[in-house]
Design an enzyme around this catalytic site. Structure first.
Site, PDB file in Angstrom:
ATOM      1  N   GLY A 171      49.773  40.836  45.593  1.00 27.17           N
ATOM      2  CA  GLY A 171      51.098  40.460  45.697  1.00 27.17           C
ATOM      3  C   GLY A 171      51.936  40.855  44.454  1.00 27.17           C
ATOM      4  O   GLY A 171      51.672  41.826  44.225  1.00 27.17           O
ATOM      5  N   GLY A 172      52.215  39.690  43.831  1.00 29.41           N
ATOM      6  CA  GLY A 172      53.180  40.034  42.520  1.00 29.41           C
ATOM      7  C   GLY A 172      52.253  40.894  41.514  1.00 29.41           C
ATOM      8  O   GLY A 172      52.666  41.594  40.683  1.00 29.41           O
ATOM      9  N   GLY A 406      63.225  77.986  46.522  1.00 28.70           N
ATOM     10  CA  GLY A 406      63.613  76.634  45.752  1.00 28.70           C
ATOM     11  C   GLY A 406      62.575  76.469  44.745  1.00 28.70           C
ATOM     12  O   GLY A 406      62.959  75.701  43.568  1.00 28.70           O
ATOM     13  N   ALA A 407      61.428  76.733  45.010  1.00 18.19           N
ATOM     14  CA  ALA A 407      60.386  76.513  44.084  1.00 18.19           C
ATOM     15  C   ALA A 407      60.511  77.347  42.668  1.00 18.19           C
ATOM     16  O   ALA A 407      60.298  76.676  41.667  1.00 18.19           O
ATOM     17  CB  ALA A 407      59.024  76.678  44.820  1.00 18.19           C
TER      18      ALA A 407
END
Ligand code: HXC
Length: 516
Positions: A171-172, A406-407
């Site tokens: 959880g937390g 783009g790389a």
């Protein structure tokens, strides 16, 4: 006889209180912890810190809620100590006491050391072994978690925050680590998940073990939540010390210089032949890194997650650097969603803490495919562009073979404010691979050609001859130099020296809006 206690008696009383507190949940539970192959909260602290340097804070804070009323202490040990002579703050959950659950008081203890860490500019290390929010304390423990999350966010980029998971972190207990910079998980005991196997069975009907769901290996390889999965608690803590040795204590400092004498001008003959001339033949890019860094010492981060992208810390002439490299051994070094996320986060960490980024490029580009497009590679791939463009630390890039599309731009190019950009003579910079490019540009011609296959081959050869070298970008100044691969270490060390006093700023703003 007087009822007034003597100083000796008062001291004895204090020592008895501290001895009881030191036992946490008691000897029986300590034995149970050991029988599971786990160390106690205090034993872990002793291993993490320089011998004898631990100074405990708030040992006498006791549970004030509905559980543990008789307990002499709370379920977390907090304080500060030194790692290789430099101060750090820490908290270590004590599973022997109410399962290391987080009450209001536990939250306050942790917040106190986090606050001190920020005020004094020292890293904070949290050792997790906790059942999460103390159930009996209801909203008081939720408050504790909420305030810790806030402090994690405020401390982010101010002091390094490291989590070590050596037990449950439910959880937390999972979200606070996720807000820190690095997570170490010990194999066999470290487990993190938002909801455990029982809840999952009830809600989705899936059957999964604790280990498969959130064990160290799953965290480090499937989700990438953990950066390191390490066998053995002692070994894990030794690696935390190693990581800290690369880092500055805070964002206003430079990392410590640790020079052990490796010649900064050292040349490596192997580098001339390490990259196969055939563009599609794989090799391990880490072999390049090992040869150019000080003493071959490279601390890889996220080794098991997105292995098509390699990131990690090393030193060059004693100074810490962060490496980002495409890994041609996996997916031909293509950048996928996970690889982009991994590298972007690493670059941002380096930028927070004044660590220069060295990028080695050999990639066929962003990975094509429906799963990548549907998964949002546009957004996630943009994270990498964002991280490089935003970073103001020295950025040195070396294109060692392919650098496509783009790389090429993303991997620390001049256009994203790269400072020193080099290529080896085998470097290639192109908008796309030869096959794809010829198909697009000559579609009509090839459709009507008498000998389409022959013409296609000629066009591909022409394209390769034109683009399979680094001289077009070098001719434009997009690359500062084309270098002898054997001299790479010297070139990088000198570039780092040249950039040592680099002062660059981004425009004033509250904060940017990275494509999350
Ligand atoms: C109070 C707890 C506790 C908790 C464990 N204990 N978790 N007490 N609050 N959250 C106690 C147990 O009652 C037990 O006490 C002792 O610690 C040891 O626990 P065991 O269950 O015997 O140990 P084990 O079998 O090893 O299992 C460990 C465990 C399990 C997996 C952590 O205890 C567990 O599932 N606990 C609950 C986890 C959880 O759901 N926590 C809340 C998460 S929600 P005795 O005296 O019997 O020995 C959350 C909210 C914040 O954290 C969310 C913010 C986003």
């Amino acid at each position: 006889m007087s009822d007034v206690l003597t100083a000796e008696q008062k001291l004895e009383q204090l020592l008895a209180m501290k001895a009881a507190a030191a036992l946490g949940g008691g000897q029986k539970r300590i034995d149970a912890q050991h029988s599971r192959g786990k160390l106690t909260a205090r034993e872990r602290i002793e291993l993490l810190l320089d011998p004898g340097s631990f100074e405990e804070i708030d040992m006498l804070v006791r549970p004030r809620g509905h559980a543990g009323a008789e307990s002499p202490t709370e379920a977390v040990v907090t304080g500060w100590g030194k790692v290789e002579g430099r101060p750090i703050y820490l908290y270590s959950f004590d599973f022997t006491l109410l399962g290391g659950s987080l009450s209001e008081a536990v939250g306050e203890k942790i917040l106190k050391v986090m606050d001190l860490a920020m005020m004094t500019g020292a890293p904070i290390v949290g050792i997790q072994d906790s059942g999460g929010a103390r159930i009996q304390d209801g909203s008081e423990s939720l408050r504790g978690f909420g305030e810790i999350f806030t402090m994690n966010v405020l401390a982010s980029g101010v002091v390094p925050q490291i989590t070590v998971t050596m037990g449950p972190s439910a959880g937390g207990g999972a979200y606070s680590p996720a807000l820190t910079d690095f997570i170490f998980a010990t194999e066999g005991s470290g487990q993190m998940y938002i909801t455990g196997p029982d809840v999952i069975r009830a809600v989705t009907g899936e059957e999964v073990t604790h280990e498969d769901l959130g064990g160290a290996h799953s965290l480090a390889s499937r989700s990438g939540v953990a950066h390191f999965a390490i066998a053995g608690e002692e070994e894990t803590l030794a690696e935390v010390r190693r990581l800290l040795s690369f880092l500055p204590s805070n964002n206003a400092e430079d990392p410590p210089v640790v020079y052990r004498g490796d010649d900064p001008e050292r040349q490596e003959e192997d580098l001339l032949t390490i990259v196969p001339p055939e563009g599609n033949r794989p090799y391990d890019v880490r072999e390049i890194i090992f040869r150019i860094v000080d003493d071959g010492d490279f601390m890889e981060v996220h080794e098991l997650f997105a292995p098509n992208m390699v990131v990690g810390f090393a030193r060059m002439a004693g100074r810490t650097v962060g490496f980002v490299a495409n890994q041609p051994m996996v997916l031909a070094g293509a950048i996928d969603i996970n690889g982009a996320r991994k590298a972007a986060r690493f670059v941002r960490f380096c930028d927070c803490f004044n660590i220069p980024v060295i990028t080695l490029v050999d990639t066929s580009g962003y990975l094509p495919g429906t799963s990548q497009e549907y998964g949002g590679i546009i957004t996630h791939g943009a994270k990498l562009l964002y991280a490089y463009a935003e970073a103001t630390v020295p950025k040195i890039t070396i294109i060692v073979r392919k650098s496509v599309g783009g790389a090429y731009i993303a991997m620390g190019s001049k256009h994203l404010r790269g400072d020193a950009n080099f290529a080896w003579p085998m470097g290639e910079v192109a908008v796309m691979g030869a096959d794809g490019a010829v198909n697009v540009v000559y579609r009509e011609e090839l459709a009507s050609a008498a000998d389409a296959a022959g013409r296609r081959k000629d066009l591909i050869d022409e394209y390769v001859a034109k683009f399979a070298n680094p001289y077009i970008p070098a001719g434009r100044g997009f690359l500062d130099d084309v270098i002898d691969p054997r001299m790479t270490r010297r070139k990088v060390v000198r570039a780092l020296e040249m950039l040592q006093n680099k002062a660059d700023r981004n425009p004033p703003k509250k904060h940017g809006n990275i494509p999350l």
